[in-house]
Scaffold this active site. Sequence first.
Site, PDB file in Angstrom:
ATOM      1  N   GLY A  10     -43.550  82.646 -30.641  1.00  0.00           N
ATOM      2  CA  GLY A  10     -42.813  81.915 -29.619  1.00  0.00           C
ATOM      3  C   GLY A  10     -43.153  80.436 -29.601  1.00  0.00           C
ATOM      4  O   GLY A  10     -44.023  79.965 -30.345  1.00  0.00           O
ATOM      5  N   VAL A  12     -44.677  78.523 -27.259  1.00  0.00           N
ATOM      6  CA  VAL A  12     -46.042  78.246 -26.828  1.00  0.00           C
ATOM      7  C   VAL A  12     -47.045  78.880 -27.788  1.00  0.00           C
ATOM      8  O   VAL A  12     -48.048  78.263 -28.155  1.00  0.00           O
ATOM      9  CB  VAL A  12     -46.264  78.735 -25.390  1.00  0.00           C
ATOM     10  CG1 VAL A  12     -47.728  78.568 -24.965  1.00  0.00           C
ATOM     11  CG2 VAL A  12     -45.363  77.960 -24.425  1.00  0.00           C
ATOM     12  N   LEU A  36     -46.073  94.036 -26.310  1.00  0.00           N
ATOM     13  CA  LEU A  36     -46.280  94.121 -24.855  1.00  0.00           C
ATOM     14  C   LEU A  36     -45.300  95.057 -24.176  1.00  0.00           C
ATOM     15  O   LEU A  36     -45.489  95.415 -23.005  1.00  0.00           O
ATOM     16  CB  LEU A  36     -46.201  92.729 -24.219  1.00  0.00           C
ATOM     17  CG  LEU A  36     -47.524  91.941 -24.187  1.00  0.00           C
ATOM     18  CD1 LEU A  36     -47.989  91.597 -25.590  1.00  0.00           C
ATOM     19  CD2 LEU A  36     -47.397  90.693 -23.340  1.00  0.00           C
ATOM     20  N   TYR A  60     -41.307  88.466 -21.602  1.00  0.00           N
ATOM     21  CA  TYR A  60     -39.865  88.736 -21.622  1.00  0.00           C
ATOM     22  C   TYR A  60     -39.223  87.540 -20.927  1.00  0.00           C
ATOM     23  O   TYR A  60     -39.423  87.329 -19.728  1.00  0.00           O
ATOM     24  CB  TYR A  60     -39.552  90.025 -20.873  1.00  0.00           C
ATOM     25  CG  TYR A  60     -38.083  90.406 -20.886  1.00  0.00           C
ATOM     26  CD1 TYR A  60     -37.636  91.462 -21.663  1.00  0.00           C
ATOM     27  CD2 TYR A  60     -37.152  89.708 -20.125  1.00  0.00           C
ATOM     28  CE1 TYR A  60     -36.287  91.818 -21.692  1.00  0.00           C
ATOM     29  CE2 TYR A  60     -35.808  90.043 -20.148  1.00  0.00           C
ATOM     30  CZ  TYR A  60     -35.374  91.102 -20.927  1.00  0.00           C
ATOM     31  OH  TYR A  60     -34.045  91.439 -20.948  1.00  0.00           O
ATOM     32  N   TYR A 124     -36.494  88.384 -13.526  1.00  0.00           N
ATOM     33  CA  TYR A 124     -37.486  87.712 -14.360  1.00  0.00           C
ATOM     34  C   TYR A 124     -38.605  87.115 -13.506  1.00  0.00           C
ATOM     35  O   TYR A 124     -39.794  87.357 -13.760  1.00  0.00           O
ATOM     36  CB  TYR A 124     -36.813  86.620 -15.195  1.00  0.00           C
ATOM     37  CG  TYR A 124     -37.784  85.665 -15.842  1.00  0.00           C
ATOM     38  CD1 TYR A 124     -38.582  86.070 -16.906  1.00  0.00           C
ATOM     39  CD2 TYR A 124     -37.900  84.348 -15.398  1.00  0.00           C
ATOM     40  CE1 TYR A 124     -39.479  85.195 -17.509  1.00  0.00           C
ATOM     41  CE2 TYR A 124     -38.793  83.469 -15.983  1.00  0.00           C
ATOM     42  CZ  TYR A 124     -39.580  83.901 -17.036  1.00  0.00           C
ATOM     43  OH  TYR A 124     -40.473  83.030 -17.612  1.00  0.00           O
TER      44      TYR A 124
END
Length: 300
Positions: A10, A12, A36, A60, A124
């Site tokens: 990703g 980060v 995960l 997510y 989220y």
Amino acid sequence: MKILITGANGQVGHALTQRLASLGEVIALDRQGADLSKPEGLVAVLDAHRPDWIINAAAYTAVDKAESEQDLANEINTKAPGVMAAWAEKHGARLVHYSTDYVFDGQLDRPYREDDATAPLNVYGATKLAGEQAILATKAQAWVFRTTWVFAAHGANFLKTMLRLGQERDALSVVNDQIGAPTSASWIAEVTARLIEAENTPATGVYHLAAAGSTHWQGYAQFVLSEAQRLGVSLKVSPEQVAGIPSSAYPTPAQRPMNSRLNSDALMGALGLSAPDWRTDVAQVTAELVGQAKSSSKGV
């Protein structure tokens, strides 16, 4: 020192893998290495590597899709962080976890502080808040960094989308009533490194981590295009031609907070840092992407 990073592919995670390499042995795991969505399997992964630091950059993040995939979002954003925190507590490891401005409803007229009331507007945000709570419910040495409007040269994000659309479309309309601070993955990684390096680490708990200043999405898009134009990119839509529209004109399955500004004073003070203005890293990443495109077109 052994540092385990989840979500290594990703934005980060990629930045962390590069920045933390000089601090010790880095174990950078993608979804295949640490899934995960199956939290029960994480204990075996952690047992196998026995890290001193767990840096959880996996999440997510499909905000709209989460409205119809609540169970999956809950596994990744809530249960998995709780499993990692419990392992860290048991084995004396330290945990850094990243959360989001979406834990707030965006109704305040100032940047949010860590002690402001949370009230997520979407699934989220609710699962990310529950993940924070799962971590804090343990006695692990854990730091939760809430961040916002993340971007990087690596991965998919708003900056890259606007740079592409500015060259492809004849007209562009962007929301102008949601405000925040575009925050680079490289800055997030830098602050994380400073935490690990600190002789006297700040107290554990929740901190805000965002760039300085603020803008709305229209202003963000205009700045990206102005930088691209300055660097010689041929645009179909000039920065001043980017039209502003209200959120109501661009309905999405998940409601977004109107105010995503985060006050990072507590973390900056604890680490002796000053957050860069959002334009600094946006300009740098835009220049990096333009440079990559020019090199590619020359066959380099």
